[in-house]
Scaffold this motif. Structure first.
Motif, PDB file in Angstrom:
ATOM      1  N   THR A 171      -1.469  37.066  79.609  1.00 26.72           N
ATOM      2  CA  THR A 171      -1.253  35.781  79.031  1.00 26.72           C
ATOM      3  C   THR A 171      -2.909  35.235  78.909  1.00 26.72           C
ATOM      4  N   LEU A 172      -3.631  35.644  79.665  1.00 26.13           N
ATOM      5  CA  LEU A 172      -5.036  35.266  79.238  1.00 26.13           C
ATOM      6  C   LEU A 172      -5.544  35.832  77.950  1.00 26.13           C
ATOM      7  N   PHE A 173      -5.286  36.931  77.719  1.00 27.53           N
ATOM      8  CA  PHE A 173      -5.769  37.971  76.615  1.00 27.53           C
ATOM      9  C   PHE A 173      -5.019  37.229  75.316  1.00 27.53           C
ATOM     10  N   GLY A 174      -3.843  36.900  75.494  1.00 28.99           N
ATOM     11  CA  GLY A 174      -2.946  36.441  74.336  1.00 28.99           C
ATOM     12  C   GLY A 174      -3.270  34.911  74.006  1.00 28.99           C
ATOM     13  N   TYR A 175      -3.900  34.421  75.148  1.00 31.60           N
ATOM     14  CA  TYR A 175      -4.546  33.163  74.760  1.00 31.60           C
ATOM     15  C   TYR A 175      -5.739  33.124  73.917  1.00 31.60           C
ATOM     16  N   ILE A 176      -6.637  34.014  74.484  1.00 29.14           N
ATOM     17  CA  ILE A 176      -7.796  34.167  73.757  1.00 29.14           C
ATOM     18  C   ILE A 176      -7.791  34.609  72.162  1.00 29.14           C
ATOM     19  N   VAL A 177      -6.537  35.619  71.987  1.00 26.42           N
ATOM     20  CA  VAL A 177      -6.199  36.236  70.615  1.00 26.42           C
ATOM     21  C   VAL A 177      -5.653  35.042  69.915  1.00 26.42           C
ATOM     22  N   ASN A 178      -4.524  34.493  70.310  1.00 27.72           N
ATOM     23  CA  ASN A 178      -3.818  33.239  69.733  1.00 27.72           C
ATOM     24  C   ASN A 178      -4.755  32.190  69.352  1.00 27.72           C
ATOM     25  N   CYS A 179      -5.506  31.725  70.321  1.00 28.11           N
ATOM     26  CA  CYS A 179      -6.279  30.398  69.969  1.00 28.11           C
ATOM     27  C   CYS A 179      -7.433  30.491  69.069  1.00 28.11           C
ATOM     28  N   THR A 231       0.444  26.593  69.212  1.00 30.48           N
ATOM     29  CA  THR A 231       1.223  26.349  70.033  1.00 30.48           C
ATOM     30  C   THR A 231       2.872  26.350  70.279  1.00 30.48           C
ATOM     31  N   TYR A 232       3.230  26.120  68.982  1.00 31.42           N
ATOM     32  CA  TYR A 232       4.755  26.090  68.820  1.00 31.42           C
ATOM     33  C   TYR A 232       5.423  27.607  69.327  1.00 31.42           C
ATOM     34  N   VAL A 233       6.388  27.344  70.087  1.00 26.26           N
ATOM     35  CA  VAL A 233       6.877  28.429  70.756  1.00 26.26           C
ATOM     36  C   VAL A 233       7.834  29.581  70.067  1.00 26.26           C
ATOM     37  N   ALA A 234       8.180  28.993  68.897  1.00 26.09           N
ATOM     38  CA  ALA A 234       8.974  29.846  68.107  1.00 26.09           C
ATOM     39  C   ALA A 234       8.317  29.971  66.557  1.00 26.09           C
ATOM     40  N   GLY A 235       7.147  29.785  66.661  1.00 24.50           N
ATOM     41  CA  GLY A 235       6.300  29.894  65.336  1.00 24.50           C
ATOM     42  C   GLY A 235       5.952  31.192  65.161  1.00 24.50           C
ATOM     43  N   ASP A 236       5.829  31.660  63.870  1.00 28.12           N
ATOM     44  CA  ASP A 236       5.333  33.109  63.563  1.00 28.12           C
ATOM     45  C   ASP A 236       4.275  33.795  64.358  1.00 28.12           C
ATOM     46  N   ALA A 237       3.012  32.673  64.272  1.00 25.93           N
ATOM     47  CA  ALA A 237       2.000  33.126  65.161  1.00 25.93           C
ATOM     48  C   ALA A 237       2.089  33.509  66.714  1.00 25.93           C
ATOM     49  N   MET A 238       2.931  32.689  67.268  1.00 30.59           N
ATOM     50  CA  MET A 238       3.275  32.818  68.516  1.00 30.59           C
ATOM     51  C   MET A 238       4.146  34.253  68.829  1.00 30.59           C
ATOM     52  N   MET A 239       4.891  34.361  67.974  1.00 27.35           N
ATOM     53  CA  MET A 239       5.975  35.616  67.839  1.00 27.35           C
ATOM     54  C   MET A 239       5.035  36.806  67.837  1.00 27.35           C
ATOM     55  N   LEU A 240       4.102  36.769  66.884  1.00 29.26           N
ATOM     56  CA  LEU A 240       3.207  37.882  66.473  1.00 29.26           C
ATOM     57  C   LEU A 240       2.470  38.209  67.808  1.00 29.26           C
ATOM     58  N   THR A 298       4.345  40.010  75.822  1.00 26.04           N
ATOM     59  CA  THR A 298       4.451  38.795  76.812  1.00 26.04           C
ATOM     60  C   THR A 298       5.601  37.856  76.020  1.00 26.04           C
ATOM     61  N   LYS A 299       6.558  37.441  76.975  1.00 26.10           N
ATOM     62  CA  LYS A 299       7.681  36.683  76.222  1.00 26.10           C
ATOM     63  C   LYS A 299       7.117  35.531  75.900  1.00 26.10           C
ATOM     64  N   PRO A 300       7.635  34.819  74.579  1.00 28.25           N
ATOM     65  CA  PRO A 300       6.886  33.612  74.178  1.00 28.25           C
ATOM     66  C   PRO A 300       6.831  32.431  74.789  1.00 28.25           C
ATOM     67  N   PHE A 301       7.668  32.313  75.653  1.00 23.99           N
ATOM     68  CA  PHE A 301       7.574  30.989  76.724  1.00 23.99           C
ATOM     69  C   PHE A 301       6.822  31.076  77.487  1.00 23.99           C
ATOM     70  N   TYR A 302       6.187  32.312  77.911  1.00 24.20           N
ATOM     71  CA  TYR A 302       5.142  32.299  79.002  1.00 24.20           C
ATOM     72  C   TYR A 302       3.868  32.588  78.357  1.00 24.20           C
ATOM     73  N   GLN A 303       3.742  33.082  77.152  1.00 19.19           N
ATOM     74  CA  GLN A 303       2.442  32.800  76.136  1.00 19.19           C
ATOM     75  C   GLN A 303       2.128  31.374  75.834  1.00 19.19           C
ATOM     76  N   MET A 304       3.331  30.611  75.380  1.00 21.94           N
ATOM     77  CA  MET A 304       3.002  29.042  75.244  1.00 21.94           C
ATOM     78  C   MET A 304       2.648  28.589  76.440  1.00 21.94           C
ATOM     79  N   THR A 305       3.221  28.614  77.480  1.00 21.45           N
ATOM     80  CA  THR A 305       2.815  27.944  78.767  1.00 21.45           C
ATOM     81  C   THR A 305       1.485  28.371  79.065  1.00 21.45           C
TER      82      THR A 305
END
Length: 458
Positions: free
Chosen positions: A139-147, A410-419, A426-433
């Motif tokens: 989840t931390l790794f995903g935050y660094i990548v996505n944000c 941030t959008y939980v169902a957005g294409d960026a979050m899905m990717l 990780t599941k999108p809900f937890y990545q968004m959280t």
């Protein structure tokens, strides 16, 4: 059709179900059915099917499906051939501590800035195994990548984001010396959300800003148990364990980065030249195929089996995106964008105009799921109001760009979050959280910055 405030019901249902069930596909499907009932009553099934077909024929969905399939093939080949592991082993010489691994990830975030899709998949593939080794929670790794995806892309004027917005700027005559790109470049200092996001990520890596929320909890678990992604959070419903034991067999001794770097260079180079991430991905697959044959890393039949498995691995994420875009079609038909615009328009005035544009459009982007679409909806409103107020429309337009980037991260169902979720497993809900605490801080700082800029420049 314009259902007024009732048009918000599908989005309300979506987020209530997401936070209660934590099941993405279920939540999206139920929300889309609610919207279909609003549109068609007892004939909702036919309406829902029609909207699914509209989502497919709109073009975006087909593009995403094909792009995801290509990414799936590329990642599967790089992983199965051992090229990712060899790159991680080589990179381990430099990233021999947890902080260094995260800093190198951050550096790659800036280097791969052409496209946010390319960024999310490539950086995740390159650094995931190495960060697992240093017990960095997913989840931390995903935050660094996505944000650092959309935020970096809006800050670099050669990205697909910059090209898109430069085009809209010219369409609505927001130019400098007749150029939308020149106007965009001159407005880079006002991309507050982008700047705050990339600075926040760096401060989190350096430990200046402490971990918060889910990332703090997951970090403690990873350090104590080695589990970088729990069964509850994992896409595969199984614990993912990091630590020094993650490498296996004689492959853990190989340290050759070239076989991974060549496809990486190919995909970036072709994407930069053609502005087409899909062509870049195809070129990288071809390069990987050739390298595998030269190195005899896999048999020909194994290559094609692996490619098929790569496509299969993207099916679940494709289904989620399909229903998400169906919901967007339904929301458009119910008049949700028009209703939101009608509510916001009376508020768009004065020196607070840029802050209001960012504040409300970012919220709309988060709940509505449209990023570039949102910009095309609001640009025809923002520019005339700015002109009527006698102010340069560049600042509110840059606020609109920031709002799109905020929604994308941030959008939980957005294409960026899905990717991102697919890439880091990780599941999108937890990545968004995991992302939300940091994103909310950046959101608040950006509102303040746009307020200050608005009063200073008006």
């Amino acid at each position: 059709m314009n259902l007024g405030i009732i048009s918000l019901l599908p989005i309300v249902v979506l987020f209530v179900l997401i936070f209660t069930t934590k099941r993405m596909l279920l939540s999206l499907t139920v929300a889309s059915f609610v919207g279909a009932i609003l549109l068609g009553g007892f004939n909702f099934a036919a309406v829902w099917l029609a909207k699914v077909q509209e989502a497919f024929t709109a073009g975006t969905l087909g593009y995403l499906f094909l792009l995801l399939a290509l990414f799936g093939i590329l990642i599967a080949l790089l992983d199965k051939s051992g090229f990712v592991l060899e790159f991680a082993n080589w990179m381990g010489k430099f990233a021999n501590t947890r902080k260094k691994a995260l800093l190198i990830t951050y550096l790659l975030d800036w280097l791969i800035c052409v496209d946010d899709y390319l960024h999310n998949m490539t950086v995740s593939t390159a650094m995931k195994r190495l960060c697992d080794k240093h017990k960095v929670p997913r989840t931390l790794f995903g935050y660094i990548v996505n944000c650092t995806a959309a935020p970096v892309c809006i800050l670099i004027p050669i990205s697909t984001w910059a090209v898109f917005y430069s085009g809209i700027f010219e369409q609505y005559n927001v130019t400098v010396n007749g150029s939308g790109l020149t106007a965009y470049v001159s407005g880079l200092p006002y991309l507050f959300y982008g700047w705050f996001s990339v600075i926040m990520v760096l401060l989190v890596i350096l430990g200046v800003v402490p971990l918060m929320g889910l990332t703090k909890k997951d970090n403690k678990r990873a350090l104590e148990t080695g589990v970088v992604c729990s069964k509850e959070e994992s896409l595969h419903d199984e614990d993912i364990v990091g630590g020094e034991t993650s490498d296996e067999g004689e492959e853990s001794l190989k340290r050759n980065p070239i076989k991974f770097l060549i496809p990486l260079i190919v995909i970036i180079a072709i994407t930069v030249v053609t502005k087409d991430c899909m062509l870049g991905c195809m070129g990288a697959i071809a390069a990987t195929f050739i390298i595998i044959l030269i190195c005899k890393s896999m048999k020909l039949t194994e290559i094609f089996d692996t490619a098929f498995q790569g496509v299969s691995s993207m099916i679940s994420i494709c289904c989620i995106i399909a229903i998400a875009l169906t919901l967007v079609q339904i929301n458009t038909e119910t008049g949700m964008p028009d209703y939101v615009v009608s509510v916001l328009t009376p508020l768009l005035s004065g020196a607070v105009f840029p802050a209001i544009v960012f504040g409300f459009c970012a919220v709309y982007s988060y709940f509505g799921g449209g990023f570039w679409d949102m910009s095309m909806i609001f640009m025809p409103i923002v520019v005339p109001i700015a002109n009527a107020l006698g102010m340069n429309p560049l600042l509110p337009c840059m606020a609109l760009v920031c709002a799109a980037a905020a929604g994308s991260t941030t959008y939980v169902a957005g294409d960026a979050m899905m990717l991102t979720s697919s890439a880091v497993e990780t599941k999108p809900f937890y990545q968004m959280t995991a992302i939300l605490p940091y994103a909310l801080i950046n959101y608040g700082l950006s509102v303040i910055a746009f307020l200050i800029a608005g009063f200073a420049l008006v």
